[in-house]
Design a protein around this motif. Structure first.
Motif, PDB file in Angstrom:
ATOM      1  N   THR A   1      -8.260   8.467  -6.904  1.00 24.35           N
ATOM      2  CA  THR A   1      -8.721   8.073  -5.629  1.00 24.35           C
ATOM      3  C   THR A   1      -9.985   7.943  -5.210  1.00 24.35           C
TER       4      THR A   1
ATOM      5  N   MET B   1      -8.924   2.459  -2.151  1.00 22.10           N
ATOM      6  CA  MET B   1      -8.894   3.269  -2.991  1.00 22.10           C
ATOM      7  C   MET B   1      -7.187   3.758  -2.435  1.00 22.10           C
ATOM      8  N   CYS B   2      -6.095   3.088  -3.538  1.00 27.97           N
ATOM      9  CA  CYS B   2      -5.070   4.259  -3.263  1.00 27.97           C
ATOM     10  C   CYS B   2      -4.003   5.096  -4.069  1.00 27.97           C
TER      11      CYS B   2
ATOM     12  N   PHE C   1      -7.386   4.635 -12.527  1.00 27.55           N
ATOM     13  CA  PHE C   1      -7.877   5.276 -11.644  1.00 27.55           C
ATOM     14  C   PHE C   1      -7.473   6.315 -10.711  1.00 27.55           C
TER      15      PHE C   1
ATOM     16  N   ASP D   1     -13.592  -0.072  -0.277  1.00 31.61           N
ATOM     17  CA  ASP D   1     -13.493   1.091  -0.787  1.00 31.61           C
ATOM     18  C   ASP D   1     -12.129   1.561  -0.891  1.00 31.61           C
TER      19      ASP D   1
ATOM     20  N   ASN E   1      -9.525   2.193   5.145  1.00 32.79           N
ATOM     21  CA  ASN E   1      -9.185   1.583   3.832  1.00 32.79           C
ATOM     22  C   ASN E   1      -8.607   1.445   3.076  1.00 32.79           C
TER      23      ASN E   1
ATOM     24  N   TRP F   1       0.659  -1.189  -0.071  1.00 37.19           N
ATOM     25  CA  TRP F   1      -0.273   0.055  -0.137  1.00 37.19           C
ATOM     26  C   TRP F   1       0.754   1.089  -0.123  1.00 37.19           C
TER      27      TRP F   1
ATOM     28  N   TYR G   1     -10.113  -4.861  -3.913  1.00 35.83           N
ATOM     29  CA  TYR G   1     -11.168  -5.607  -3.849  1.00 35.83           C
ATOM     30  C   TYR G   1     -11.014  -6.824  -3.206  1.00 35.83           C
TER      31      TYR G   1
ATOM     32  N   GLN H   1      -5.699   0.012  -6.593  1.00 32.75           N
ATOM     33  CA  GLN H   1      -7.018  -0.132  -5.684  1.00 32.75           C
ATOM     34  C   GLN H   1      -7.185  -1.758  -5.282  1.00 32.75           C
TER      35      GLN H   1
ATOM     36  N   ASN I   1     -14.387   5.302  -7.420  1.00 30.44           N
ATOM     37  CA  ASN I   1     -14.392   4.225  -7.490  1.00 30.44           C
ATOM     38  C   ASN I   1     -14.099   3.238  -8.540  1.00 30.44           C
TER      39      ASN I   1
END
Lengths: 200, 169
Positions: free
Chosen positions: B153, B85-86, B151, B83, B116, B46, B55, B53, B156
């Motif tokens: 942040t 999202m990085c 993508f 959620d 998250n 991360w 899942y 992201q 989503n």
């Protein structure tokens, strides 16, 4: 070209879980055979494997003679050859109710690129045979070398995703067949041969 | 070797239907060995520069299509799977994990709902249960597909399609 690669742990898990369909328990109706004659083109039409190619069976191991160790390595007890002949393929099946789990592979001498290769494929009636260290593996890396049928969809049709061809195969480089003649005083062939198995 | 037809179904049902966790990345798709190194040195975690992201709990089913068995997502296309999202970026590949990788005393990773974030709890090894797969938009042939592979942040990006196809020669 799309590439998919799985970890060794995932590969071994897949093999382990797949092989449970062939072993399940010692009392299940399953057999492993060394066979003579032509290897079938397909197994999908075989619904009664217990009656399939009976005359071509050379060596038989019952389910309780087959052990899986390290999750993917097959070993058998010793079993007497039913008849003499030249091994050309192997066949393994297990009946699970109406479901038939089965696989077959070619057997050749080295280096004719059979699924299993041996120095000799000659089996002698009443000699005993066993298999040690026959390892099953999946490929770790797959590419889109095989395509699925296109699913009908609104135009423009998207390409189909990369398929997986795990290509289960045997990897018996360390497997040996231990052959023991039951009449040592006679000129039985082979008396103490060790079959060195190398996978293709 | 040849097999009875149900072997494809067996692989799909017994093992690969449980690959319900996905972590999407940007950059060049690594090998499994490179991914292991990248997790253990932080590159693909991360806090690294590649994770976009993640899942969780993707619902999967096995469907037969002529001679092929397909592991595919069953939830509607706009279903969100958390959620997590990085960072912003263009997706190229993903790591799929077996659902057991977030279970047990030796679990590999966790999806932290309070922050998250997705965190790797220990070093990953080749014995862990994962696979590296390509990611594309809907015109490509990725195992994971999105409407857009861009993508952000603050938005989503729902997983549109998940397809693992088994068709053994």
């Amino acid at each position: 070209m799309a590439i998919i690669e799985q970890s060794s742990g995932l590969e071994k898990l897949a093999v382990k879980q797949f092989l449970t369909n062939f072993t399940a328990n010692d009392l299940s109706r399953g057999r492993f055979y060394l066979m003579k004659g032509r290897i079938p083109v397909t197994l999908n039409k075989i619904v009664a494997p217990n009656r399939f190619r009976i005359s071509d069976r050379l060596v038989q191991w019952n389910s309780n003679q087959i052990k899986i160790s390290n999750e993917n390595v097959l070993t058998t007890n010793a079993s007497f050859a039913l008849k003499s002949g030249i091994v050309s393929w192997f066949y393994w099946y297990r009946l699970d109710g109406d479901i038939v789990h089965q696989m077959a592979g070619s057997v050749t001498t080295t280096p004719l690129n059979g699924d299993l290769e041996y120095d000799s494929v000659q089996v002698i009636k009443n000699s005993t045979y066993s298999i040690s260290g026959l390892e099953f593996r999946l490929r770790k890396v797959f590419d889109d070398n095989e395509f699925n049928p296109v699913i009908p969809s609104p135009t423009p049709a998207p390409p189909t995703p990369a398929p997986i061809n795990p290509s289960l195969y045997v990897f018996p480089t360390s497997a040996t067949w231990l052959v023991n003649a039951i009449i040592p005083s006679a000129g039985v062939y082979p008396e103490s041969a060790t079959w060195i198995v190398s996978g293709s | 070797m040849i097999f009875g037809d149900n072997i494809k179904k067996d692989f799909a049902e017994l093992t690969y239907k449980n690959m319900t966790l996905a972590v999407v990345y940007r950059g060049k798709q690594p090998t499994a060995a490179e991914y292991i190194s990248g997790i253990n040195n932080g590159t693909y975690t991360w806090s690294g520069n590649f994770l976009l992201q993640a899942y969780k709990n993707i619902q999967l089913n096995v469907r037969k299509i002529e001679s092929t068995y397909r592991v595919e997502k069953t939830s509607p296309s706009r279903t969100l799977h958390g959620d997590f999202m990085c960072q912003n970026g263009t997706a190229e590949w993903a790591a799929l994990f077996n659902k057991t990788m977030i279970e047990g005393s030796n679990k590999l990773l966790e999806f932290d709902l309070s922050s998250n974030t997705v965190n790797f709890l220990r070093n990953i090894t080749d014995d862990d249960l994962f696979m590296i797969v390509p990611v594309t938009d809907m015109l490509g042939d990725g195992v994971l597909r999105f409407i857009s592979i861009d993508f952000y942040t603050d938005e989503n990006n729902p997983l549109k399609q998940y397809s693992l196809n088994f068709s053994i020669i």
